[in-house]
Enzyme design. Structure first.
Site, PDB file in Angstrom:
ATOM      1  N   THR A 239      -9.628  -0.257  -5.317  1.00  0.00           N
ATOM      2  CA  THR A 239     -10.427  -0.026  -4.106  1.00  0.00           C
ATOM      3  C   THR A 239     -10.097   1.278  -3.390  1.00  0.00           C
ATOM      4  OG1 THR A 239      -8.800  -1.348  -2.895  1.00  0.00           O
ATOM      5  CG2 THR A 239     -10.783  -2.485  -3.688  1.00  0.00           C
ATOM      6  N   SER A 240      -8.872   1.778  -3.582  1.00  0.00           N
ATOM      7  CA  SER A 240      -8.529   3.072  -2.979  1.00  0.00           C
ATOM      8  C   SER A 240      -7.396   3.677  -3.783  1.00  0.00           C
ATOM      9  CB  SER A 240      -8.108   2.907  -1.523  1.00  0.00           C
ATOM     10  OG  SER A 240      -6.923   2.151  -1.453  1.00  0.00           O
TER      11      SER A 240
ATOM     12  N   ALA B 177      -8.873   6.547  10.833  1.00  0.00           N
ATOM     13  CA  ALA B 177      -8.410   5.461  11.703  1.00  0.00           C
ATOM     14  C   ALA B 177      -7.813   4.386  10.809  1.00  0.00           C
ATOM     15  CB  ALA B 177      -9.572   4.876  12.510  1.00  0.00           C
TER      16      ALA B 177
ATOM     17  N   ASP C 192       0.845  -1.189   0.000  1.00  0.00           N
ATOM     18  CA  ASP C 192       0.000   0.000   0.000  1.00  0.00           C
ATOM     19  C   ASP C 192       0.879   1.237   0.000  1.00  0.00           C
ATOM     20  OD1 ASP C 192      -2.300   1.511  -0.022  1.00  0.00           O
ATOM     21  OD2 ASP C 192      -3.165   0.591   1.773  1.00  0.00           O
TER      22      ASP C 192
ATOM     23  N   ASN D 100      -5.560  -2.240  -4.649  1.00  0.00           N
ATOM     24  CA  ASN D 100      -5.528  -0.798  -4.387  1.00  0.00           C
ATOM     25  C   ASN D 100      -4.661  -0.158  -5.489  1.00  0.00           C
ATOM     26  OD1 ASN D 100      -2.792  -1.181  -3.612  1.00  0.00           O
ATOM     27  ND2 ASN D 100      -3.365  -1.460  -1.475  1.00  0.00           N
ATOM     28  N   GLN D 101      -4.500   1.150  -5.437  1.00  0.00           N
ATOM     29  CA  GLN D 101      -3.757   1.837  -6.498  1.00  0.00           C
ATOM     30  C   GLN D 101      -2.330   1.294  -6.633  1.00  0.00           C
ATOM     31  OE1 GLN D 101      -3.678   6.150  -6.357  1.00  0.00           O
ATOM     32  NE2 GLN D 101      -1.748   6.229  -7.465  1.00  0.00           N
TER      33      GLN D 101
ATOM     34  N   VAL E 128     -12.287   7.897   6.654  1.00  0.00           N
ATOM     35  CA  VAL E 128     -12.498   7.671   8.081  1.00  0.00           C
ATOM     36  C   VAL E 128     -11.125   7.714   8.741  1.00  0.00           C
ATOM     37  CG1 VAL E 128     -13.462   6.140   9.816  1.00  0.00           C
ATOM     38  CG2 VAL E 128     -14.475   6.217   7.540  1.00  0.00           C
TER      39      VAL E 128
ATOM     40  N   ASP F 151     -10.700  -7.392   2.984  1.00  0.00           N
ATOM     41  CA  ASP F 151     -11.300  -8.728   2.969  1.00  0.00           C
ATOM     42  C   ASP F 151     -12.825  -8.626   2.947  1.00  0.00           C
ATOM     43  OD1 ASP F 151      -8.630  -9.635   3.323  1.00  0.00           O
ATOM     44  OD2 ASP F 151      -8.830  -9.401   5.485  1.00  0.00           O
TER      45      ASP F 151
END
Length: 314
Positions: free
Chosen positions: A188-189, A230, A120, A152-153, A228, A237
């Site tokens: 996803t991000s 945190a 990530d 993810n990216q 968010v 998953d």
């Protein structure tokens, strides 16, 4: 009411005694949404590895093969879906590919949903948290047999060897991923600038299907969800499991499938952060145990999510 044919998922992921990651994060939502879930636990740990301490056992590729062999001998190795996530071992991953290929011979309609967990970005810098030798296995063996992938990216960049700086780059990277095999790709991000502003995270989806006349059609979407504040574990998953479920229920509508997945995700995260902050007390930072996903408490949201994140068709 006509009995819907049972839909069976083989999920090969981590297991934790306490908390929600891997199979613990995927099984409950899939069952709530009506799927039969058969789980192979790739590890059995006391808790996820973000805690100060963790203990447990790891399943090796031989043991995975042995479990699969047992299913085969009893002729109960027919599946509609295979779901996989975090893996640290190349031989284990290669064995997963062998199993997927064999299951696809049994059932040509089998859909393999793969979250190619490799790393990530933190503060714009990407780093891998699995051994580097997993990348060629994912790129050359796993992705070609996958039908739905949720990188993810950073993982999308690793798989294609191409950096993403703009939304146009991201769409081209998704096309490259389609060309490698999967007809559904969800990033996803990302660290792309969201039209709604810095408090939002961008996810992108692309579904390519071949029409009966042989022409290809691609549906592309963008989603912006509130950030968010945190660090949660198990969210990827949970995302992949819910995406499996909602793409099954809306096979030709990635927009609706993603809206339901991302909205349910938001409900779970909001409930989790609220509860974690209450447990930690005013001014204290919640710890790993307090930040475990509020899965059971979110049953209704998982089953029937109120749509709070809309997708934009690109």
């Amino acid at each position: 009411m006509e009995q819907e044919r049972e839909c069976r998922v083989l999920s090969i992921q981590s297991h934790v005694v306490r908390g929600y990651v891997g199979n613990k994060a995927a099984t409950f939502p899939l069952q709530v949404l009506g799927f039969e879930v058969d789980t192979v636990n790739s590890v059995q740990f006391s808790n996820h590895t973000g805690y100060a301490h963790w203990k447990g056992q790891v399943l090796n590729s031989g043991e995975l093969h042995e479990l699969y062999d047992g299913l085969k001998l009893n002729e109960v190795n027919r599946y509609d879906y295979v779901l996989t996530g975090y893996t640290r071992d190349t031989s284990f991953l290669a064995m997963v590919v062998d199993i997927v290929q064999e299951l696809k011979q049994q059932n040509s309609n089998l859909v393999y949903v793969c979250d190619p967990v490799m790393g990530d970005k933190w503060n714009g810098e990407g780093s891998m948290y699995v051994p580097k030798d997993l990348l060629p296995v994912y790129r050359d063996k796993v992705v070609p047999v996958a039908d739905i992938i949720t990188p993810n990216q950073f993982e999308a960049e690793l798989l294609t060897g191409r950096k993403i700086h703009t939304e146009k780059d991201a769409l081209e990277v998704m096309d490259m991923l389609h060309a490698m095999g999967p007809e559904t790709v969800v990033i996803t991000s990302s660290d792309l600038q969201a039209p709604l502003g810095n408090d939002y995270l961008i996810a992108l989806g692309s579904h390519r299907k071949t029409k009966t006349d042989g022409t290809k059609m691609t549906q592309r979407i963008r989603m912006e969800s509130p950030k968010v504040d945190a660090v949660f574990v198990g969210t990827g998953d949970l995302f992949a499991a819910m995406l499996l479920a909602w793409t099954h229920k809306h096979p030709n509508n990635l927009k609706v499938a993603c809206e339901k997945t991302v909205s349910a995700m938001q409900h779970v995260l909001q409930r989790t952060i609220k509860s974690a902050k209450a447990q930690a007390g005013e001014g204290n930072k919640p710890n790993s145990a307090q930040l475990e996903l509020r899965m059971v408490q979110s049953k209704k949201d998982i089953e029937n999510p109120e749509i709070i994140v809309k997708a934009t068709v690109l």
